[in-house]
Structures are given as C-alpha cells and as structure tokens.
Design a protein around this motif. Structure first.
Motif, PDB file in Angstrom:
ATOM      1  N   ALA A  68       0.844  -1.185   0.000  1.00 14.43           N
ATOM      2  CA  ALA A  68       0.000   0.000   0.000  1.00 14.43           C
ATOM      3  C   ALA A  68       0.887   1.245   0.000  1.00 14.43           C
ATOM      4  CB  ALA A  68      -0.906  -0.004   1.228  1.00 14.43           C
ATOM      5  N   SER A  69       0.602   2.158  -0.913  1.00  8.85           N
ATOM      6  CA  SER A  69       1.496   3.285  -1.139  1.00  8.85           C
ATOM      7  C   SER A  69       1.293   4.409  -0.136  1.00  8.85           C
ATOM      8  CB  SER A  69       1.289   3.818  -2.559  1.00  8.85           C
ATOM      9  OG  SER A  69       2.133   4.911  -2.807  1.00  8.85           O
ATOM     10  N   VAL A  70       2.402   5.053   0.232  1.00  9.51           N
ATOM     11  CA  VAL A  70       2.372   6.268   1.034  1.00  9.51           C
ATOM     12  C   VAL A  70       2.763   7.402   0.106  1.00  9.51           C
ATOM     13  CG1 VAL A  70       3.394   7.484   2.989  1.00  9.51           C
ATOM     14  CG2 VAL A  70       2.997   5.018   3.127  1.00  9.51           C
ATOM     15  N   ALA A  71       2.100   8.530   0.216  1.00 11.74           N
ATOM     16  CA  ALA A  71       2.342   9.644  -0.690  1.00 11.74           C
ATOM     17  C   ALA A  71       3.808  10.076  -0.669  1.00 11.74           C
ATOM     18  CB  ALA A  71       1.446  10.817  -0.321  1.00 11.74           C
ATOM     19  N   LEU A  72       4.304  10.497  -1.830  1.00 15.61           N
ATOM     20  CA  LEU A  72       5.695  10.942  -1.940  1.00 15.61           C
ATOM     21  C   LEU A  72       5.970  12.102  -0.986  1.00 15.61           C
ATOM     22  CD1 LEU A  72       8.481  11.030  -3.290  1.00 15.61           C
ATOM     23  CD2 LEU A  72       7.470  12.454  -5.092  1.00 15.61           C
ATOM     24  N   GLY A  73       5.050  13.068  -0.929  1.00 11.87           N
ATOM     25  CA  GLY A  73       5.256  14.223  -0.060  1.00 11.87           C
ATOM     26  C   GLY A  73       5.393  13.839   1.395  1.00 11.87           C
ATOM     27  N   ALA A  74       4.553  12.922   1.856  1.00 12.63           N
ATOM     28  CA  ALA A  74       4.614  12.475   3.250  1.00 12.63           C
ATOM     29  C   ALA A  74       5.914  11.726   3.527  1.00 12.63           C
ATOM     30  CB  ALA A  74       3.418  11.587   3.568  1.00 12.63           C
ATOM     31  N   THR A  75       6.343  10.924   2.549  1.00 13.55           N
ATOM     32  CA  THR A  75       7.584  10.170   2.714  1.00 13.55           C
ATOM     33  C   THR A  75       8.786  11.106   2.793  1.00 13.55           C
ATOM     34  OG1 THR A  75       6.675   8.284   1.481  1.00 13.55           O
ATOM     35  CG2 THR A  75       9.069   8.414   1.668  1.00 13.55           C
ATOM     36  N   VAL A  76       8.840  12.085   1.899  1.00  5.03           N
ATOM     37  CA  VAL A  76       9.943  13.046   1.895  1.00  5.03           C
ATOM     38  C   VAL A  76       9.935  13.872   3.176  1.00  5.03           C
ATOM     39  CG1 VAL A  76      10.862  15.119   0.770  1.00  5.03           C
ATOM     40  CG2 VAL A  76      10.143  13.165  -0.609  1.00  5.03           C
ATOM     41  N   ALA A  77       8.749  14.288   3.629  1.00  4.54           N
ATOM     42  CA  ALA A  77       8.644  15.080   4.860  1.00  4.54           C
ATOM     43  C   ALA A  77       9.166  14.290   6.059  1.00  4.54           C
ATOM     44  CB  ALA A  77       7.201  15.504   5.089  1.00  4.54           C
ATOM     45  N   THR A  78       8.812  13.010   6.119  1.00  7.11           N
ATOM     46  CA  THR A  78       9.296  12.165   7.217  1.00  7.11           C
ATOM     47  C   THR A  78      10.807  12.015   7.157  1.00  7.11           C
ATOM     48  OG1 THR A  78       7.225  10.904   7.250  1.00  7.11           O
ATOM     49  CG2 THR A  78       9.142   9.882   8.285  1.00  7.11           C
ATOM     50  N   CYS A  79      11.323  11.817   5.955  1.00  3.24           N
ATOM     51  CA  CYS A  79      12.768  11.662   5.772  1.00  3.24           C
ATOM     52  C   CYS A  79      13.508  12.938   6.182  1.00  3.24           C
ATOM     53  CB  CYS A  79      13.061  11.309   4.318  1.00  3.24           C
ATOM     54  SG  CYS A  79      14.773  10.830   4.011  1.00  3.24           S
ATOM     55  N   LEU A  80      12.977  14.085   5.781  1.00  2.00           N
ATOM     56  CA  LEU A  80      13.588  15.363   6.151  1.00  2.00           C
ATOM     57  C   LEU A  80      13.578  15.550   7.668  1.00  2.00           C
ATOM     58  CD1 LEU A  80      12.105  17.706   3.401  1.00  2.00           C
ATOM     59  CD2 LEU A  80      14.537  17.188   3.743  1.00  2.00           C
ATOM     60  N   ALA A  81      12.466  15.192   8.298  1.00  2.00           N
ATOM     61  CA  ALA A  81      12.360  15.345   9.746  1.00  2.00           C
ATOM     62  C   ALA A  81      13.340  14.425  10.463  1.00  2.00           C
ATOM     63  CB  ALA A  81      10.929  15.050  10.199  1.00  2.00           C
TER      64      ALA A  81
END
Length: 207
Positions: free
Chosen positions: A109-122
């Motif tokens: 199940a996919s997680v949105a790219l924006g949410a993934t990048v935001a988590t990675c940045l955090a």
C-alpha cells in the motif's frame, strides 16, 4: 598541496564519513524500510545524501563552532529531536502490533511521496546526532588538515554518504524474500521502535 596529499585526505574523509553513518539509526532504519518496500527509494536516498552533503560542507566550513557556541540552539534541537523520535517510535510500534499495518507493509500500500519526503527530512534535520556527526565531529577532524586538503576530505566524506545511502536503499531489495512474511516486518518495526526510543532517551539523558 600535492595530488597525493589531496587523495589521502579524500580517502580519510571517505573512511571517517562511513564510520559515522554505517550504524543503525533513525535515517538508516527509514531508508532500509523504504528500500524493502521499493517505495520512493530514489527520493529518500536523494534527500539523505543531499542533506549529508550540505551538513558536511557546513562542518568543513566551520559551522560546527557556531552551533556549539550557542547552547540554547543545542538544547532546543535535543528536545525537539527526542520528541519526534519518540513519536516515530510509537508509529513503528503500532505497525509492529497492528494486523492492518502489517498487511499494508506486505501488500505494498502506497504512502504519498510528499509524506515520505517530509518524514525523511524530519528524521534527518530534527535529529541532533546528525549535526554532532557531520558538523561537529567531522568538522573537528577536518580542522586538523590544511585549508585545501580539508575540502578534499569533505568531498571524500560526501562520496561516502552517497555510496552508503544508495547501497542501503537499493540493496535492501536483496532481502525481499525474507520480508515476504508478515512476521519479518513485525520484527523489523519492533527493532525500529526500540532504536528510536533508545535514541530519544539518549538525547534527553545526555543533556
């Protein structure tokens, strides 16, 4: 500066940089999980690598001395990072013990790219350990080199980060068969939760 001294500095930077990042931590755990899922791997690897390049450049440029000279910044970063890591630990623990989350992990199940990048940045920029390693420790190590050579050392460390995150993100797929079973994801997320809790406690208790 000679070609040989520049090469030695770059090799030293590569080795020192790898010694700092090749350990289980917030960034590496997240990159590994994304690599296993095969989801937004390029974006995650790029965020981690570019962030390290920026932080290493700051350390080589002497920004580490500025950071350590302002205690309030260090304290704020410590508690903000601890709070975020504790929150991510709770999310990982929920995945480990939730049947629905396990099904999502194994069925892709996919997680949105924006949410993934935001988590990675955090996970990268809210973790004071990242600043300690790439800005303070690497910056201090680089200061023992002459001005021209220390930047070659920095390039070596940057290259080490790019190599590591690329290998971790894209190499994780080799473990794919093992993670075809939900129990493997349960174990992984349990380990991630424990690591995050340990890092959060370490940030608070070492203050």
């Amino acid at each position: 500066m000679t070609a040989s001294s520049a090469a030695l500095a770059a090799i030293s930077g590569l080795g020192f940089g790898l010694s700092l990042i090749v350990a289980i931590g917030a960034q590496n755990a997240f990159v590994l999980r994304q690599g296993l899922r095969g989801e937004h791997v390029f974006a995650v690897v790029a965020v981690c690598a570019v962030s390290d390049v920026v932080l290493i450049a700051a350390g080589i440029g002497g920004f580490g001395m500025v950071v350590t000279s302002v205690p309030a910044v260090v304290v704020i970063a410590r508690y903000a990072g601890a709070a975020f890591l504790a929150g991510y630990a709770a999310i990982a623990a929920r995945r480990a013990f939730s049947a629905g989350a396990l099904n999502a992990a194994t069925t892709g199940a996919s997680v949105a790219l924006g949410a993934t990048v935001a988590t990675c940045l955090a996970l990268t920029w809210l973790n004071p350990h990242v600043y300690l390693d790439t800005v303070v420790l690497l910056g201090s190590f680089a200061s023992t080199y002459a001005a021209p050579d220390r930047w070659f050392l920095g390039v070596g460390a940057m290259l080490g980060s790019v190599i590591w995150f690329t290998a971790l993100g894209y190499g994780a797929r080799l473990l794919g068969p093992m993670f075809a079973r939900p129990m493997a994801w349960r174990v992984l997320d349990s380990v991630i939760a424990l690591v995050m809790v340990g890092l959060a406690l370490g940030l608070v208790l070492t203050g």
